[in-house]
Design a protein around this motif. Structure first.
Motif, short mmCIF file in Angstrom:
data_model
loop_
_atom_site.label_atom_id
_atom_site.label_comp_id
_atom_site.label_asym_id
_atom_site.label_seq_id
_atom_site.Cartn_x
_atom_site.Cartn_y
_atom_site.Cartn_z
N GLU A 115 0.86 -1.18 0.00
CA GLU A 115 0.00 0.00 0.00
C GLU A 115 0.90 1.23 0.00
N TYR A 116 0.30 2.38 -0.25
CA TYR A 116 1.05 3.63 -0.22
C TYR A 116 0.16 4.68 0.42
N ASN A 117 0.42 4.96 1.68
CA ASN A 117 -0.33 5.96 2.43
C ASN A 117 0.61 6.52 3.50
N LEU A 118 0.10 7.39 4.34
CA LEU A 118 0.96 8.08 5.30
C LEU A 118 1.56 7.14 6.35
N THR A 119 0.95 5.98 6.59
CA THR A 119 1.58 5.03 7.52
C THR A 119 2.86 4.45 6.92
N THR A 120 2.92 4.41 5.59
CA THR A 120 4.13 3.90 4.92
C THR A 120 5.34 4.76 5.24
N ALA A 121 5.12 6.06 5.45
CA ALA A 121 6.23 6.97 5.76
C ALA A 121 6.92 6.59 7.06
N LEU A 122 6.16 6.01 8.00
CA LEU A 122 6.72 5.65 9.31
C LEU A 122 7.35 4.26 9.30
N ARG A 123 7.32 3.61 8.17
CA ARG A 123 7.85 2.26 8.02
C ARG A 123 9.37 2.35 7.79
N GLN A 124 10.10 2.60 8.87
CA GLN A 124 11.53 2.85 8.77
C GLN A 124 12.36 1.66 9.29
N THR A 125 13.59 1.58 8.85
CA THR A 125 14.45 0.46 9.20
C THR A 125 14.90 0.49 10.66
N SER A 126 15.16 -0.69 11.19
CA SER A 126 15.75 -0.83 12.53
C SER A 126 17.20 -1.29 12.46
N THR A 127 17.70 -1.56 11.25
CA THR A 127 19.00 -2.23 11.11
C THR A 127 20.07 -1.39 10.43
N SER A 128 19.82 -0.13 10.18
CA SER A 128 20.82 0.71 9.50
C SER A 128 22.01 0.94 10.42
N LEU A 129 23.20 0.54 9.98
CA LEU A 129 24.41 0.67 10.79
C LEU A 129 25.47 1.55 10.14
N LEU A 130 25.42 1.70 8.82
CA LEU A 130 26.49 2.41 8.12
C LEU A 130 26.03 3.69 7.42
N GLY A 131 24.74 4.02 7.52
CA GLY A 131 24.24 5.20 6.83
C GLY A 131 24.92 6.49 7.25
N TRP A 132 25.37 6.55 8.50
CA TRP A 132 26.01 7.76 9.02
C TRP A 132 27.28 8.12 8.25
N ILE A 133 27.90 7.15 7.60
CA ILE A 133 29.14 7.39 6.87
C ILE A 133 28.93 8.47 5.79
N PHE A 134 27.76 8.48 5.19
CA PHE A 134 27.49 9.40 4.08
C PHE A 134 27.44 10.87 4.54
N TYR A 135 27.32 11.09 5.84
CA TYR A 135 27.21 12.45 6.35
C TYR A 135 28.52 12.98 6.93
N LEU A 136 29.57 12.18 6.89
CA LEU A 136 30.86 12.63 7.40
C LEU A 136 31.42 13.84 6.63
N PRO A 137 31.12 13.99 5.32
CA PRO A 137 31.58 15.22 4.65
C PRO A 137 31.09 16.49 5.34
N LEU A 138 29.94 16.43 6.00
CA LEU A 138 29.44 17.59 6.72
C LEU A 138 30.31 17.90 7.93
N ALA A 139 30.87 16.84 8.53
CA ALA A 139 31.80 17.04 9.64
C ALA A 139 33.09 17.70 9.14
N LEU A 140 33.54 17.29 7.97
CA LEU A 140 34.75 17.90 7.38
C LEU A 140 34.50 19.39 7.12
N LEU A 141 33.28 19.72 6.73
CA LEU A 141 32.95 21.11 6.47
C LEU A 141 32.85 21.93 7.76
N GLY A 142 32.57 21.23 8.87
CA GLY A 142 32.48 21.90 10.16
C GLY A 142 31.07 22.06 10.69
#
Length: 403
Positions: A115-142
């Protein structure tokens, strides 16, 4: 406290509004079992997020302190820069989440609803472990930690409203921002829509990097994933692709393929495993949603139980810092088990009736202990008082049992 926690009441108000619109238009975009499944997966994600947050909040400050190029101030233009750059990083995080098997194994849960409705938006993962790596460039920027957390929360909050079928195309807005129309494309499993429209707030990244696809009038989206989940179990929704990757890695003979299974292109399988353990390709021309019919009493019972789980989760999240480790694990464990037993009830598993009785009695025991706020005690007592007769009646009348 996270902005997302404050946004939760607004999320549920909008879900109720969409339900009312859905009922008035008789579009049938909601099913009780699917919606409860999505919301339970959302509960799991919020609780698991308490533990996952410790990983980026350990590494990000280290990179920020050691390698930051600028000393960013909390001026309005830096907030705007941080917001835009966060979405750029999100685009690549999201794209890898679809195109690399290991990342897809985590992200797939968000796409597993048919289905595709607003409850789908809350259907988020519990197992993400490495996604934070993609935001490290923001740390380099300060970009400071507090700014990162805030713009990240705003990014996620924005994405909530685009999970609806009740809003049509929005003209010029479609060119710049993610909208319900171009995000419906993202959730579709039609061949022309696969791996498109990764942006969180801005659709410009997709237009720039060649991953944009407009929603076509003659190609209605079919929602879900090619290898259908066919289950309401929220734990299985989070781990089923990991399970398949582990099996493929175990069965393939070549050592290089054992590694490539995890970090190769999503959908790739070693030739020897494809031959010895074939997986049938989905035939979208014969697509049929997974469903196990529930009686009116069963739908009411499941809804009441889920309301109870949501109330317990809300109190848990608001008071988690004041709880002892044992209490945290106990409450979190009860919520996780409750989600799975309720899913089993909706799947008509033969053992679910017994586990539901045990769960009801466990809640009653906690209430008697006097450890809960008065309003929660009252709410749960009302739910239990209504539920127990319904559970007893179902045992006497139910004839449909699946296993």
């Amino acid at each position: 406290m996270s902005l997302i926690l404050f946004a939760i009441p607004a999320f549920f108000a909008l879900i109720l509004l969409e339900l009312a619109i859905d009922s008035r238009r008789k579009t049938g975009f909601y099913r009780v079992n699917d919606s409860i499944n999505s919301l339970t997966i959302g509960v799991y994600s919020r609780i698991a997020g308490l533990a996952r947050a410790a990983i980026p909040l350990s590494f990000y400050p280290l990179v920020l302190d050691a390698l930051a190029i600028y000393e960013v101030s909390a001026t309005w233009y830096w907030w705007v820069i941080a917001f835009v750059l966060y979405d750029f990083c999100y685009y690549w995080n999201h794209r890898f989440g679809h195109e690399i098997s290991f990342f897809w194994a985590s992200h797939v849960v968000h796409h597993s609803s048919e289905e595709y409705n607003l409850t789908t938006a809350l259907r988020q993962t519990s197992t993400s472990l490495l996604g934070w790596i993609f935001y490290l460039p923001l740390a380099l920027l300060g970009i400071p930690v507090e700014m990162l957390i805030t713009v990240g929360a705003l990014n996620l909050i924005y994405q909530f409203w685009v999970h609806t079928r009740h809003i049509p195309k929005l003209g010029w807005y479609e060119w710049l921002f993610v909208t319900p129309s171009n995000h419906r494309v993202h959730h579709a499993q039609n061949q022309c829509y696969i791996d498109k429209n990764y942006g969180g707030v801005f659709i410009l990244w997709d237009r720039l990097f060649g991953t944009f696809q407009e929603e076509l009038d003659d190609e209605p989206p079919l929602y879900g994933i090619r290898k259908a989940l066919s289950s309401w179990n929220p734990l299985w929704a989070n781990v089923h692709v990991y399970s398949q990757l582990a099996k493929d890695s175990w069965h393939t003979a070549r050592w290089g393929d054992k590694w490539r299974v995890w970090f190769g292109r999503t959908g790739w399988r070693p030739e020897d495993v494809s031959q010895s353990h074939p997986i049938a390709k989905a035939d979208l021309s014969r697509f049929k949603k997974f469903d196990i019919p529930l009686s009116i009493h069963e739908r009411l019972y499941a809804t009441l139980q889920h309301i109870g789980i949501l109330l317990i989760t809300l109190v848990f999240l608001l008071n988690v810092s004041a709880l002892t480790p044992i209490m945290k694990w106990s409450v979190a464990g009860f919520i996780f088990v409750s989600g799975m037993t309720l899913a089993a009830f909706m799947e008509h598993r033969v053992w679910a009736h017994v586990t539901e009785w045990i769960r009801q009695l466990a809640m009653l025991g906690v209430i008697i202990s006097g450890a809960l706020p008065t309003w929660l005690t009252t709410s749960l007592l009302v739910i239990i008082a209504i539920s127990l007769p319904m559970l007893w009646q179902r045992k006497r009348t139910s004839t449909l049992v699946l296993e």
